[in-house]
Design a protein around this motif. Sequence first.
Motif, PDB file in Angstrom:
ATOM      1  N   UNK A 171    -160.357  -1.023  86.822  1.00  0.00           N
ATOM      2  CA  UNK A 171    -159.790  -2.348  86.536  1.00  0.00           C
ATOM      3  C   UNK A 171    -158.380  -2.282  85.946  1.00  0.00           C
ATOM      4  N   UNK A 172    -158.028  -1.133  85.362  1.00  0.00           N
ATOM      5  CA  UNK A 172    -156.734  -1.035  84.679  1.00  0.00           C
ATOM      6  C   UNK A 172    -156.697  -1.811  83.373  1.00  0.00           C
ATOM      7  N   UNK A 173    -157.871  -2.292  82.934  1.00  0.00           N
ATOM      8  CA  UNK A 173    -157.941  -3.077  81.694  1.00  0.00           C
ATOM      9  C   UNK A 173    -157.678  -2.198  80.479  1.00  0.00           C
ATOM     10  N   UNK A 174    -157.188  -2.799  79.428  1.00  0.00           N
ATOM     11  CA  UNK A 174    -156.998  -2.164  78.115  1.00  0.00           C
ATOM     12  C   UNK A 174    -155.894  -1.103  78.097  1.00  0.00           C
ATOM     13  N   UNK A 175    -155.123  -1.029  79.177  1.00  0.00           N
ATOM     14  CA  UNK A 175    -154.027  -0.063  79.217  1.00  0.00           C
ATOM     15  C   UNK A 175    -153.004  -0.286  78.114  1.00  0.00           C
ATOM     16  N   UNK A 176    -152.882  -1.539  77.670  1.00  0.00           N
ATOM     17  CA  UNK A 176    -151.930  -1.859  76.606  1.00  0.00           C
ATOM     18  C   UNK A 176    -152.459  -1.484  75.220  1.00  0.00           C
ATOM     19  N   UNK A 177    -153.753  -1.165  75.140  1.00  0.00           N
ATOM     20  CA  UNK A 177    -154.357  -0.869  73.837  1.00  0.00           C
ATOM     21  C   UNK A 177    -154.614   0.621  73.613  1.00  0.00           C
ATOM     22  N   UNK A 178    -154.816   1.367  74.713  1.00  0.00           N
ATOM     23  CA  UNK A 178    -155.248   2.762  74.552  1.00  0.00           C
ATOM     24  C   UNK A 178    -154.105   3.759  74.739  1.00  0.00           C
ATOM     25  N   UNK A 179    -154.212   4.854  73.996  1.00  0.00           N
ATOM     26  CA  UNK A 179    -153.194   5.907  74.061  1.00  0.00           C
ATOM     27  C   UNK A 179    -153.640   7.105  74.896  1.00  0.00           C
ATOM     28  N   UNK A 180    -154.959   7.264  75.063  1.00  0.00           N
ATOM     29  CA  UNK A 180    -155.486   8.379  75.855  1.00  0.00           C
ATOM     30  C   UNK A 180    -156.729   7.916  76.605  1.00  0.00           C
ATOM     31  N   UNK A 181    -157.052   8.655  77.689  1.00  0.00           N
ATOM     32  CA  UNK A 181    -158.271   8.377  78.452  1.00  0.00           C
ATOM     33  C   UNK A 181    -159.175   9.602  78.384  1.00  0.00           C
ATOM     34  N   UNK A 182    -160.404   9.385  77.909  1.00  0.00           N
ATOM     35  CA  UNK A 182    -161.421  10.431  77.834  1.00  0.00           C
ATOM     36  C   UNK A 182    -162.486  10.123  78.883  1.00  0.00           C
ATOM     37  N   UNK A 183    -162.711  11.047  79.806  1.00  0.00           N
ATOM     38  CA  UNK A 183    -163.714  10.872  80.854  1.00  0.00           C
ATOM     39  C   UNK A 183    -164.917  11.760  80.556  1.00  0.00           C
ATOM     40  N   UNK A 184    -166.103  11.140  80.532  1.00  0.00           N
ATOM     41  CA  UNK A 184    -167.355  11.887  80.431  1.00  0.00           C
ATOM     42  C   UNK A 184    -167.775  12.209  81.860  1.00  0.00           C
ATOM     43  N   UNK A 237    -163.450  12.842  91.667  1.00  0.00           N
ATOM     44  CA  UNK A 237    -162.218  13.638  91.601  1.00  0.00           C
ATOM     45  C   UNK A 237    -161.028  12.796  91.127  1.00  0.00           C
ATOM     46  N   UNK A 238    -161.038  11.497  91.490  1.00  0.00           N
ATOM     47  CA  UNK A 238    -159.941  10.617  91.044  1.00  0.00           C
ATOM     48  C   UNK A 238    -160.038  10.336  89.549  1.00  0.00           C
ATOM     49  N   UNK A 239    -161.271  10.111  89.074  1.00  0.00           N
ATOM     50  CA  UNK A 239    -161.469   9.890  87.633  1.00  0.00           C
ATOM     51  C   UNK A 239    -160.957  11.086  86.842  1.00  0.00           C
ATOM     52  N   UNK A 240    -161.343  12.271  87.303  1.00  0.00           N
ATOM     53  CA  UNK A 240    -160.945  13.494  86.585  1.00  0.00           C
ATOM     54  C   UNK A 240    -159.430  13.690  86.625  1.00  0.00           C
ATOM     55  N   UNK A 241    -158.814  13.339  87.751  1.00  0.00           N
ATOM     56  CA  UNK A 241    -157.356  13.497  87.886  1.00  0.00           C
ATOM     57  C   UNK A 241    -156.603  12.600  86.908  1.00  0.00           C
ATOM     58  N   UNK A 242    -157.218  11.476  86.535  1.00  0.00           N
ATOM     59  CA  UNK A 242    -156.533  10.508  85.667  1.00  0.00           C
ATOM     60  C   UNK A 242    -156.903  10.666  84.189  1.00  0.00           C
ATOM     61  N   UNK A 243    -157.766  11.624  83.898  1.00  0.00           N
ATOM     62  CA  UNK A 243    -158.212  11.824  82.516  1.00  0.00           C
ATOM     63  C   UNK A 243    -157.182  12.610  81.710  1.00  0.00           C
ATOM     64  N   UNK A 244    -156.993  12.212  80.447  1.00  0.00           N
ATOM     65  CA  UNK A 244    -156.240  13.048  79.508  1.00  0.00           C
ATOM     66  C   UNK A 244    -157.160  14.133  78.935  1.00  0.00           C
ATOM     67  N   UNK A 245    -158.435  13.776  78.769  1.00  0.00           N
ATOM     68  CA  UNK A 245    -159.434  14.704  78.238  1.00  0.00           C
ATOM     69  C   UNK A 245    -160.726  14.529  79.024  1.00  0.00           C
ATOM     70  N   UNK A 246    -161.483  15.619  79.172  1.00  0.00           N
ATOM     71  CA  UNK A 246    -162.762  15.568  79.890  1.00  0.00           C
ATOM     72  C   UNK A 246    -163.853  16.146  78.993  1.00  0.00           C
ATOM     73  N   UNK A 247    -164.959  15.417  78.925  1.00  0.00           N
ATOM     74  CA  UNK A 247    -166.128  15.851  78.162  1.00  0.00           C
ATOM     75  C   UNK A 247    -167.223  16.133  79.183  1.00  0.00           C
ATOM     76  N   UNK A 248    -167.580  17.411  79.355  1.00  0.00           N
ATOM     77  CA  UNK A 248    -168.578  17.782  80.355  1.00  0.00           C
ATOM     78  C   UNK A 248    -169.980  17.543  79.801  1.00  0.00           C
ATOM     79  N   UNK A 249    -170.773  16.771  80.528  1.00  0.00           N
ATOM     80  CA  UNK A 249    -172.136  16.473  80.085  1.00  0.00           C
ATOM     81  C   UNK A 249    -173.128  16.985  81.121  1.00  0.00           C
ATOM     82  N   UNK A 250    -173.088  18.305  81.339  1.00  0.00           N
ATOM     83  CA  UNK A 250    -173.961  18.887  82.355  1.00  0.00           C
ATOM     84  C   UNK A 250    -174.876  19.959  81.789  1.00  0.00           C
ATOM     85  N   UNK A 251    -174.959  20.009  80.451  1.00  0.00           N
ATOM     86  CA  UNK A 251    -175.865  20.974  79.816  1.00  0.00           C
ATOM     87  C   UNK A 251    -176.666  20.229  78.740  1.00  0.00           C
ATOM     88  N   UNK A 252    -176.851  20.860  77.561  1.00  0.00           N
ATOM     89  CA  UNK A 252    -177.671  20.209  76.530  1.00  0.00           C
ATOM     90  C   UNK A 252    -176.793  19.454  75.525  1.00  0.00           C
TER      91      UNK A 252
END
Length: 201
Positions: free
Chosen positions: A118-131, A164-179
């Motif tokens: 949506x591109x929402x909240x771009x004016x409020x956030x400084x970084x994007x974290x993708x889970x 792949x697009x989400x990951x390309x646009x992330x400043x940080x990635x949190x991998x949730x594929x283990x415990x």
Amino acid sequence: MPYCIGLTGGIGSGKSSAAGIFQELGAAVIDTDEISHELTRTGGAALAAIREQFGADYIAADGSLDRAAMRRLIFEDPAAKMKLEAVLHPMIRAAVRTRIAQARAPYVLIAVPLLLETGAYGDLISRILVVDCDEAQQIARTMHRSKLAAAEVRAIMAAQLPRHERLARADDVLRNDADMAWLRNQAASLHAGYLKLARAA
């Protein structure tokens, strides 16, 4: 204004689990899904406008939004989806701004499922974290949690950005594929970095 980070990820990626960990670590968490549920539960502020736009068929017996009926409608009718968003999104955004202003934590995490779409909240956030996790895990988790068929989950995923697009646009990635311990360790490391960024902002 506090330092704000946007938290997003595909359906079933574990955004809520991640947000909970950051909250435990001391971040203020604002969940737009939670706000949406507040607006559409019995007595919610959005119900009168939803009833006016869509009719009583989409209001459940307890006076809340009939989420299953609405989900079916918006997947069949893109115009209905836009109508619902026109009602909810300004209300959600106003609530987010209010909660940011009230936050007393070192930084704020704003959880938005369709942040990148949506591109929402771009004016409020400084970084994007993708889970992130692989798509098979997304499907299995969502089927288990929401009692949806695999085809329904895939339809929801098709309306979201490809992984792949989400990951390309992330400043940080949190991998949730283990415990959970692995998730917590990554979150703790990111939290330490976010505290430094918030202090420097």
